[in-house]
Design an enzyme around this catalytic site. Structure first.
Site, mmCIF file in Angstrom:
data_model
loop_
_atom_site.group_PDB
_atom_site.id
_atom_site.type_symbol
_atom_site.label_atom_id
_atom_site.label_comp_id
_atom_site.label_asym_id
_atom_site.label_seq_id
_atom_site.Cartn_x
_atom_site.Cartn_y
_atom_site.Cartn_z
ATOM 1 N N THR A 123 0.383 -1.187 -0.142
ATOM 2 C CA THR A 123 0.059 -0.066 -0.190
ATOM 3 C C THR A 123 1.145 1.534 0.325
ATOM 4 O OG1 THR A 123 -1.619 -1.591 1.096
ATOM 5 C CG2 THR A 123 -1.598 1.304 1.019
ATOM 6 N N GLY A 150 1.607 0.759 6.289
ATOM 7 C CA GLY A 150 0.394 0.350 6.200
ATOM 8 C C GLY A 150 -0.198 -0.739 6.968
ATOM 9 N N GLY A 207 2.689 -8.539 8.380
ATOM 10 C CA GLY A 207 2.296 -9.196 7.352
ATOM 11 C C GLY A 207 3.811 -9.268 6.303
ATOM 12 N N GLU A 244 10.027 -0.410 11.428
ATOM 13 C CA GLU A 244 8.231 0.146 10.921
ATOM 14 C C GLU A 244 8.369 0.961 12.410
ATOM 15 O OE1 GLU A 244 5.949 -2.470 9.719
ATOM 16 O OE2 GLU A 244 6.038 -2.236 7.053
HETATM 17 O O1 DER Z 1 4.433 -5.333 6.659
HETATM 18 C C1 DER Z 1 4.140 -4.230 7.635
HETATM 19 O O2 DER Z 1 3.853 -4.310 8.595
HETATM 20 C C2 DER Z 1 3.845 -4.094 6.192
HETATM 21 O O3 DER Z 1 3.022 -3.027 6.517
HETATM 22 C C3 DER Z 1 2.057 -4.180 5.853
HETATM 23 O O4 DER Z 1 1.254 -4.248 7.891
HETATM 24 C C4 DER Z 1 0.832 -3.700 4.918
HETATM 25 O O5 DER Z 1 1.317 -4.097 4.081
HETATM 26 P P1 DER Z 1 0.562 -4.299 2.883
HETATM 27 O O6 DER Z 1 -0.148 -2.368 2.336
HETATM 28 O O7 DER Z 1 1.271 -5.127 1.463
HETATM 29 O O8 DER Z 1 -1.266 -5.234 2.876
#
Ligand code: DER
Length: 253
Positions: A33, A90, A104, A111
């Protein structure tokens, strides 16, 4: 296509709403995202973005900033006492109190460090991420936990004692035999719990029958020896939450 379009719209809306031209230090998260967030930033006039510096949260985020031709710097070089003006990232799931499951993409440790260095954290997420019944009802893969590999077996045991319904070491993507290795050289354990309560209900005994509040579980997880960081981020209630396909799901400070 709908999901990508939703991510794009949410990202452009989030940048329009939360990136002031006066900002100088911007954190960039990881995942798919945030790719749209960088696209939105890149669509601004160079006279605005050339005055800004962007801080990554891992290898993918670093490449995203570089490939967009934006000025790259690192959080350890931020002058003492200086905070990021904003951090965009994200999430895997967002609950009503703006608590997040993150990790994820296995980038949760950096982060969280970069998010904690920012005055404002803007979570950009498409409609799939909005939690209807507590964290864990949408993102069913479990709470990501970054661990030191040699401690992983003991962490798994402790998670079961805390009521995890399942906990496992995340394996690498196809093409990588063995465990997923993070940008920090550690492993990820994914721990599935019953859906987490956004906040404690009156007289509630946290952890009873394996049902936890976000805060209650986070306090337990972070203390397990061998755990480096956990993929639960805290919202601060009382701020606007715009749910829906095209809006950034949460902005919190
Ligand atoms: O790994 C992470 O924390 C990413 O920010 C994940 O939570 C969001 O990934 P996506 O935008 O591909 O869904």
């Amino acid at each position: 296509a709908l999901i990508e379009e939703s991510k794009r719209l949410a990202a452009f809306q989030a940048v329009a709403d939360h990136l002031s031209p006066s900002y100088r230090h911007i954190g960039i998260g990881s995942g798919s995202t945030v790719v749209h967030v960088v696209a939105a930033i890149s669509s601004l006039s160079p006279s605005i973005t050339s005055a800004m510096t962007f801080y990554p949260t891992g290898a993918q985020s670093e490449a995203l900033i570089e490939d967009a031709g934006l000025r790259l710097a690192y959080i350890n070089k931020l002058p003492p006492g200086v905070q990021l003006d904003v951090c965009f990232d994200g999430a895997d799931e967002v609950d009503s109190a703006l608590n997040l499951i993150k990790g994820g993409g296995a980038c949760l440790w950096q982060e969280k460090i970069v998010a904690s260095a920012a005055k404002k954290f803007v979570c950009v997420a498409d409609f799939r991420k909005i939690s209807e019944g507590g964290l864990g009802t949408e993102w069913k893969k479990g709470v990501p936990i970054e661990v030191l590999p040699m401690a992983a077996p003991r962490v798994l045991d402790e998670l079961k004692r805390l009521g995890a319904q399942g906990a496992k070491i995340r394996s690498g993507l196809p093409g990588k035999a063995g465990a997923c290795v993070t940008d920090n050289g550690l492993w990820i354990v994914d721990a599935v719990f019953k859906p987490l309560l956004a906040k404690a209900e009156e007289g509630y005994e946290d952890g009873k029958d394996g049902v936890w509040t976000v805060d209650g579980l986070a306090d337990k997880l972070i203390k397990i020896p061998g755990v480096a960081e956990i993929g639960l981020f805290y919202g601060k209630s009382g701020l606007e939450v715009e749910s829906g396909a095209q809006k950034p799901v949460a902005a919190y400070f």
